[in-house]
Design an enzyme around this catalytic site. Structure first.
Site, PDB file in Angstrom:
ATOM      1  N   ASP A   1       0.849  -1.197   0.000  1.00  0.00           N
ATOM      2  CA  ASP A   1       0.000   0.000   0.000  1.00  0.00           C
ATOM      3  C   ASP A   1       0.888   1.252   0.000  1.00  0.00           C
ATOM      4  O   ASP A   1       1.892   1.315   0.720  1.00  0.00           O
ATOM      5  CB  ASP A   1      -0.919  -0.004   1.232  1.00  0.00           C
ATOM      6  CG  ASP A   1      -2.069   0.969   1.088  1.00  0.00           C
ATOM      7  OD1 ASP A   1      -3.220   0.520   1.011  1.00  0.00           O
ATOM      8  OD2 ASP A   1      -1.817   2.203   1.036  1.00  0.00           O
TER       9      ASP A   1
ATOM     10  N   HIS B   1     -10.358  -5.297  -3.214  1.00  0.00           N
ATOM     11  CA  HIS B   1      -9.026  -5.601  -2.677  1.00  0.00           C
ATOM     12  C   HIS B   1      -9.156  -5.938  -1.202  1.00  0.00           C
ATOM     13  O   HIS B   1     -10.036  -5.427  -0.509  1.00  0.00           O
ATOM     14  CB  HIS B   1      -8.055  -4.429  -2.877  1.00  0.00           C
ATOM     15  CG  HIS B   1      -8.592  -3.109  -2.406  1.00  0.00           C
ATOM     16  ND1 HIS B   1      -9.531  -2.391  -3.127  1.00  0.00           N
ATOM     17  CD2 HIS B   1      -8.346  -2.388  -1.277  1.00  0.00           C
ATOM     18  CE1 HIS B   1      -9.826  -1.279  -2.474  1.00  0.00           C
ATOM     19  NE2 HIS B   1      -9.127  -1.259  -1.337  1.00  0.00           N
ATOM     20  N   ILE B   2      -8.253  -6.778  -0.756  1.00  0.00           N
ATOM     21  CA  ILE B   2      -8.181  -7.150   0.663  1.00  0.00           C
ATOM     22  C   ILE B   2      -6.948  -6.469   1.238  1.00  0.00           C
ATOM     23  O   ILE B   2      -5.831  -6.662   0.730  1.00  0.00           O
ATOM     24  CB  ILE B   2      -8.048  -8.676   0.836  1.00  0.00           C
ATOM     25  CG1 ILE B   2      -9.213  -9.405   0.159  1.00  0.00           C
ATOM     26  CG2 ILE B   2      -7.962  -9.040   2.316  1.00  0.00           C
ATOM     27  CD1 ILE B   2      -9.043 -10.937   0.145  1.00  0.00           C
ATOM     28  N   HIS B   3      -7.140  -5.686   2.284  1.00  0.00           N
ATOM     29  CA  HIS B   3      -5.992  -5.122   3.001  1.00  0.00           C
ATOM     30  C   HIS B   3      -5.464  -6.215   3.932  1.00  0.00           C
ATOM     31  O   HIS B   3      -6.233  -6.812   4.714  1.00  0.00           O
ATOM     32  CB  HIS B   3      -6.414  -3.942   3.871  1.00  0.00           C
ATOM     33  CG  HIS B   3      -6.931  -2.746   3.116  1.00  0.00           C
ATOM     34  ND1 HIS B   3      -6.167  -1.628   2.885  1.00  0.00           N
ATOM     35  CD2 HIS B   3      -8.148  -2.501   2.560  1.00  0.00           C
ATOM     36  CE1 HIS B   3      -6.894  -0.725   2.212  1.00  0.00           C
ATOM     37  NE2 HIS B   3      -8.099  -1.232   2.007  1.00  0.00           N
TER      38      HIS B   3
ATOM     39  N   VAL C   1     -10.943   3.004  -3.676  1.00  0.00           N
ATOM     40  CA  VAL C   1     -10.623   2.438  -4.991  1.00  0.00           C
ATOM     41  C   VAL C   1     -11.653   1.349  -5.275  1.00  0.00           C
ATOM     42  O   VAL C   1     -11.710   0.330  -4.556  1.00  0.00           O
ATOM     43  CB  VAL C   1      -9.190   1.863  -5.022  1.00  0.00           C
ATOM     44  CG1 VAL C   1      -8.895   1.265  -6.391  1.00  0.00           C
ATOM     45  CG2 VAL C   1      -8.168   2.947  -4.688  1.00  0.00           C
TER      46      VAL C   1
ATOM     47  N   GLN D   1     -14.240   2.820   1.362  1.00  0.00           N
ATOM     48  CA  GLN D   1     -13.638   2.366   0.102  1.00  0.00           C
ATOM     49  C   GLN D   1     -13.354   3.568  -0.803  1.00  0.00           C
ATOM     50  O   GLN D   1     -14.234   4.413  -1.031  1.00  0.00           O
ATOM     51  CB  GLN D   1     -14.557   1.377  -0.628  1.00  0.00           C
ATOM     52  CG  GLN D   1     -13.895   0.780  -1.866  1.00  0.00           C
ATOM     53  CD  GLN D   1     -14.714  -0.332  -2.530  1.00  0.00           C
ATOM     54  OE1 GLN D   1     -15.851  -0.624  -2.107  1.00  0.00           O
ATOM     55  NE2 GLN D   1     -14.134  -0.940  -3.546  1.00  0.00           N
TER      56      GLN D   1
ATOM     57  N   ASN E   1     -12.995  -2.838   2.646  1.00  0.00           N
ATOM     58  CA  ASN E   1     -13.945  -1.734   2.671  1.00  0.00           C
ATOM     59  C   ASN E   1     -14.918  -1.933   1.518  1.00  0.00           C
ATOM     60  O   ASN E   1     -14.499  -2.072   0.366  1.00  0.00           O
ATOM     61  CB  ASN E   1     -13.203  -0.401   2.533  1.00  0.00           C
ATOM     62  CG  ASN E   1     -12.287  -0.139   3.717  1.00  0.00           C
ATOM     63  OD1 ASN E   1     -12.611  -0.483   4.850  1.00  0.00           O
ATOM     64  ND2 ASN E   1     -11.135   0.451   3.458  1.00  0.00           N
TER      65      ASN E   1
HETATM   66  P1  5GP Z   1      -9.727   1.486   0.045  1.00  0.00           P
HETATM   67  O1  5GP Z   1      -9.850   2.769   0.802  1.00  0.00           O
HETATM   68  O2  5GP Z   1     -10.357   1.582  -1.314  1.00  0.00           O
HETATM   69  O3  5GP Z   1     -10.172   0.272   0.817  1.00  0.00           O
HETATM   70  O4  5GP Z   1      -8.177   1.252  -0.143  1.00  0.00           O
HETATM   71  C1  5GP Z   1      -7.457   1.785  -1.192  1.00  0.00           C
HETATM   72  C2  5GP Z   1      -6.015   1.698  -0.802  1.00  0.00           C
HETATM   73  O5  5GP Z   1      -5.228   1.930  -1.962  1.00  0.00           O
HETATM   74  C3  5GP Z   1      -5.586   2.742   0.229  1.00  0.00           C
HETATM   75  O6  5GP Z   1      -5.081   2.092   1.379  1.00  0.00           O
HETATM   76  C4  5GP Z   1      -4.529   3.563  -0.489  1.00  0.00           C
HETATM   77  O7  5GP Z   1      -3.470   3.950   0.345  1.00  0.00           O
HETATM   78  C5  5GP Z   1      -4.082   2.631  -1.589  1.00  0.00           C
HETATM   79  N1  5GP Z   1      -3.597   3.320  -2.774  1.00  0.00           N
HETATM   80  C6  5GP Z   1      -4.172   4.397  -3.389  1.00  0.00           C
HETATM   81  N2  5GP Z   1      -3.460   4.746  -4.471  1.00  0.00           N
HETATM   82  C7  5GP Z   1      -2.424   3.863  -4.559  1.00  0.00           C
HETATM   83  C8  5GP Z   1      -1.348   3.716  -5.490  1.00  0.00           C
HETATM   84  O8  5GP Z   1      -1.188   4.447  -6.473  1.00  0.00           O
HETATM   85  N3  5GP Z   1      -0.470   2.695  -5.247  1.00  0.00           N
HETATM   86  C9  5GP Z   1      -0.620   1.847  -4.181  1.00  0.00           C
HETATM   87  N4  5GP Z   1       0.300   0.876  -4.036  1.00  0.00           N
HETATM   88  N5  5GP Z   1      -1.626   1.961  -3.295  1.00  0.00           N
HETATM   89  C10 5GP Z   1      -2.518   2.956  -3.481  1.00  0.00           C
END
Ligand code: 5GP
Length: 114
Positions: free
Chosen positions: A31, A100-102, A96, A94, A87
């Site tokens: 991340d 995806h799984i964190h 993105v 969420q 998320n």
């Molecule tokens: P969400 O909030 O959708 O569950 O998680 C999206 C995750 O993607 C966030 O933890 C954020 O830090 C990560 N993220 C956003 N842009 C990028 C990127 O360009 N590269 C990487 N490796 N992670 C990203």
């Protein structure tokens, strides 16, 4: 044609990322804004927007992803203890809209989460 998601661009090597694992069905990357010493995103290559959009056709993919979690955790040297987070939807945090799984580890996590 719909625009590629951020993670599709990473999968297609249009945007750089630190890749820790990849196979035909998924990719695991670090991340960019880690919330723990180890913070990995495990991402299916199929651009499903969110978990609640999955259906019976995704059974194999979902089981593949969840079985990969331990393997990725082991690769990242957090085999014993890690926190998973998905998320689902904007109000759940969420950002993105490509499933995806964190996978987070390397520190103590509190419960309940914020
Ligand atoms: P969400 O909030 O959708 O569950 O998680 C999206 C995750 O993607 C966030 O933890 C954020 O830090 C990560 N993220 C956003 N842009 C990028 C990127 O360009 N590269 C990487 N490796 N992670 C990203």
């Amino acid at each position: 044609m719909t625009e590629k998601t951020l993670f599709e661009k990473i999968i297609d090597r249009e945007i750089p990322a630190d890749i820790v694992y990849e196979d035909d069905l998924c990719i695991a990357i670090e991340d960019i804004n880690p919330q723990a010493p180890i913070h990995i995103l495990l991402i299916p290559k199929k651009p499903i927007p969110k978990l609640s959009d999955c259906d019976n056709n995704d059974k194999e993919l979902l089981s593949h992803l969840f079985l990969k979690v331990s393997e990725v955790a082991e690769l990242c040297k957090i085999p014993e203890s890690f926190r998973l987070n998905i998320n689902n939807g904007a109000s759940a945090g969420q950002e993105v809209f490509h499933l995806h799984i964190h996978i987070m580890g390397g520190r103590k996590f509190n419960w309940p989460p914020g």
